[in-house]
Design an enzyme around this catalytic site. Structure first.
Site, PDB file in Angstrom:
ATOM      1  N   ASP A   1       0.836  -1.202   0.000  1.00 28.56           N
ATOM      2  CA  ASP A   1       0.000   0.000   0.000  1.00 28.56           C
ATOM      3  C   ASP A   1       0.873   1.255   0.000  1.00 28.56           C
ATOM      4  O   ASP A   1       0.579   2.238  -0.680  1.00 28.56           O
ATOM      5  CB  ASP A   1      -0.922  -0.002   1.234  1.00 28.56           C
ATOM      6  CG  ASP A   1      -1.786  -1.254   1.273  1.00 28.56           C
ATOM      7  OD1 ASP A   1      -2.290  -1.652   0.213  1.00 28.56           O
ATOM      8  OD2 ASP A   1      -1.930  -1.843   2.362  1.00 28.56           O
TER       9      ASP A   1
ATOM     10  N   HIS B   1      -5.504  -3.593   5.370  1.00 32.24           N
ATOM     11  CA  HIS B   1      -5.061  -3.919   4.009  1.00 32.24           C
ATOM     12  C   HIS B   1      -6.215  -4.492   3.190  1.00 32.24           C
ATOM     13  O   HIS B   1      -6.184  -5.641   2.747  1.00 32.24           O
ATOM     14  CB  HIS B   1      -3.879  -4.908   4.054  1.00 32.24           C
ATOM     15  CG  HIS B   1      -3.401  -5.288   2.675  1.00 32.24           C
ATOM     16  ND1 HIS B   1      -2.804  -4.389   1.811  1.00 32.24           N
ATOM     17  CD2 HIS B   1      -3.459  -6.457   2.006  1.00 32.24           C
ATOM     18  CE1 HIS B   1      -2.516  -5.004   0.677  1.00 32.24           C
ATOM     19  NE2 HIS B   1      -2.900  -6.261   0.767  1.00 32.24           N
TER      20      HIS B   1
HETATM   21  C1  LMR Z   1      -2.655  -6.612  -3.118  1.00 29.46           C
HETATM   22  O1  LMR Z   1      -2.806  -5.619  -2.417  1.00 29.46           O
HETATM   23  O2  LMR Z   1      -2.343  -6.542  -4.310  1.00 29.46           O
HETATM   24  C2  LMR Z   1      -2.819  -7.968  -2.493  1.00 29.46           C
HETATM   25  O3  LMR Z   1      -3.402  -7.848  -1.231  1.00 29.46           O
HETATM   26  C3  LMR Z   1      -3.566  -8.939  -3.348  1.00 29.46           C
HETATM   27  C4  LMR Z   1      -5.012  -8.594  -3.601  1.00 29.46           C
HETATM   28  O4  LMR Z   1      -5.841  -9.510  -3.637  1.00 29.46           O
HETATM   29  O5  LMR Z   1      -5.332  -7.423  -3.797  1.00 29.46           O
END
Ligand code: LMR
Length: 348
Positions: free
Chosen positions: A184, A211
């Site tokens: 992120d 997240h």
């Molecule tokens: C991401 O941020 O790319 C990972 O957590 C995978 C997803 O499924 O988004």
């Protein structure tokens, strides 16, 4: 936050001669670089393979242990030919999980299934929660003092699952369990640099919360260098950062989610943990950890990493009205995801 991988790549490339200058560049004499065993669980997968490569070129790693249910002997044979410090071993199948973990200082977990278009990270819960629970049970048994970096989604739930497993085993040390949210931060920096028209290498943007979707809260008001971007641009940047994972899932059109950028982010975070373990001062990263920064039991924010994992969790700092609003909006979703993880761990 450091561009450690570039440094590692440069030093690996410059190192065909038997020199230890890369070690000296990190501020250690060759004698004082500690032995560190790093285990990657899920090492034959889409994230696991590039992550194995990036950990192989990290001069702080002396033993690289690659575990998966299958396929790891091949991955291990492949990366073991790279002329860097670490010895590599591949372990396949549950029978070998104990050996893979024994003596590990750091365990990175990218195991599990990825999203397909139309899915949320929470849609992975039913499969990945069980995988994470059994891997953490083995960690509690074979390397109870290791630092754990959780990449498997949904991170907002898998980190609480890991905490409950460790608590039940009597091995929980809240300073040593991390949800990896570095991607992120990586995305926020990239997107911000593009809009602010500044070189990305000098950009920093804290990202807090969790997240998944709106739980990812980039704090562009604290970005450096300051660019005074208009509010509509900040809103668009926030949304793009929150939807960054989905952008990749859709672009891959059914063939998985972010693997390469996630491996990069995982390697940056693992490197920071190793530097902290080795006593390098002022190592700061954002991560999803047990926290009292808000009323939620887990929360991502800037943390200082040290010899025992989390040394200090930093406050959120001043938020803009828009960020304050985002913070209040994300809390119910993040709380529900945390509670879902805790419930699963206690009922299964
Ligand atoms: C991401 O941020 O790319 C990972 O957590 C995978 C997803 O499924 O988004």
């Amino acid at each position: 936050m450091r561009t450690v991988l570039l440094r590692s790549l440069r030093s690996a490339a410059a190192r065909s001669a038997p020199s230890n200058s890369h070690l000296l560049r990190r501020g250690f004499s060759s004698e004082s670089v500690p032995e560190r065993k790093v285990a990657v669980l899920g090492a034959a997968g889409g994230i696991g393979q590039p992550l194995a490569l990036l950990m192989k070129i990290n001069p702080l790693v002396s033993k690289l242990s690659l575990y998966d249910i299958a396929g790891t002997p091949g991955v291990a044979a492949d990366v073991s030919h790279i002329n860097t410090r670490s010895e590599v071993a591949g372990y396949a199948g549950e029978d070998q999980l104990g050996q893979a973990l024994e003596g590990a200082d750091l365990v990175i977990i990218p195991a599990g299934v990825p999203r397909k278009p139309g899915m949320t990270r929470d849609d992975l819960f039913n499969i990945n929660a069980g995988i994470v629970k059994s891997l953490c049970t083995a960690i509690a048994k074979y390397c109870p003092n290791a630092i754990v970096n959780m990449i498997s989604n949904p991170v907002n739930s898998t980190v609480p699952i890991a905490a409950e497993v460790f608590k039940k085993a009597g091995t929980y040390d809240e300073r040593k369990l991390f949800g990896v949210t570095t991607l992120d931060v990586v995305r926020a920096k990239t997107f911000y640099a593009g809009k602010a028209n500044v070189p990305v290498a000098g950009v920093d943007v804290p990202v807090v919360g969790g997240h998944a979707g709106i739980t990812i809260l980039p704090l562009f008001s604290q970005a450096s260098p300051q660019a005074n971007l208009p509010e509509d641009v900040i809103k668009a940047l926030t949304k793009r950062t929150q939807d960054g994972g989905t952008e990749v899932v859709e672009a891959k059109a059914g063939k998985g989610s972010a693997t390469l950028s996630m491996a990069y982010a995982g390697a940056v975070f693992a490197d920071a943990c190793l530097e902290g373990l080795n006593g390098v001062p002022n190592i700061v990263q954002c991560s999803f950890v047990q926290s009292s920064v808000t009323e939620l039991p887990f929360f991502a924010s800037k943390v200082i990493l040290g010899k025992n994992g989390v040394e200090k969790i930093l406050d959120l700092g001043p938020l803009s009205d828009y960020e304050q609003e985002g913070l209040e909006k994300l809390k119910p979703e993040l709380k529900a995801s945390i509670e879902k993880g805790i419930k699963f761990a206690n009922e299964n």
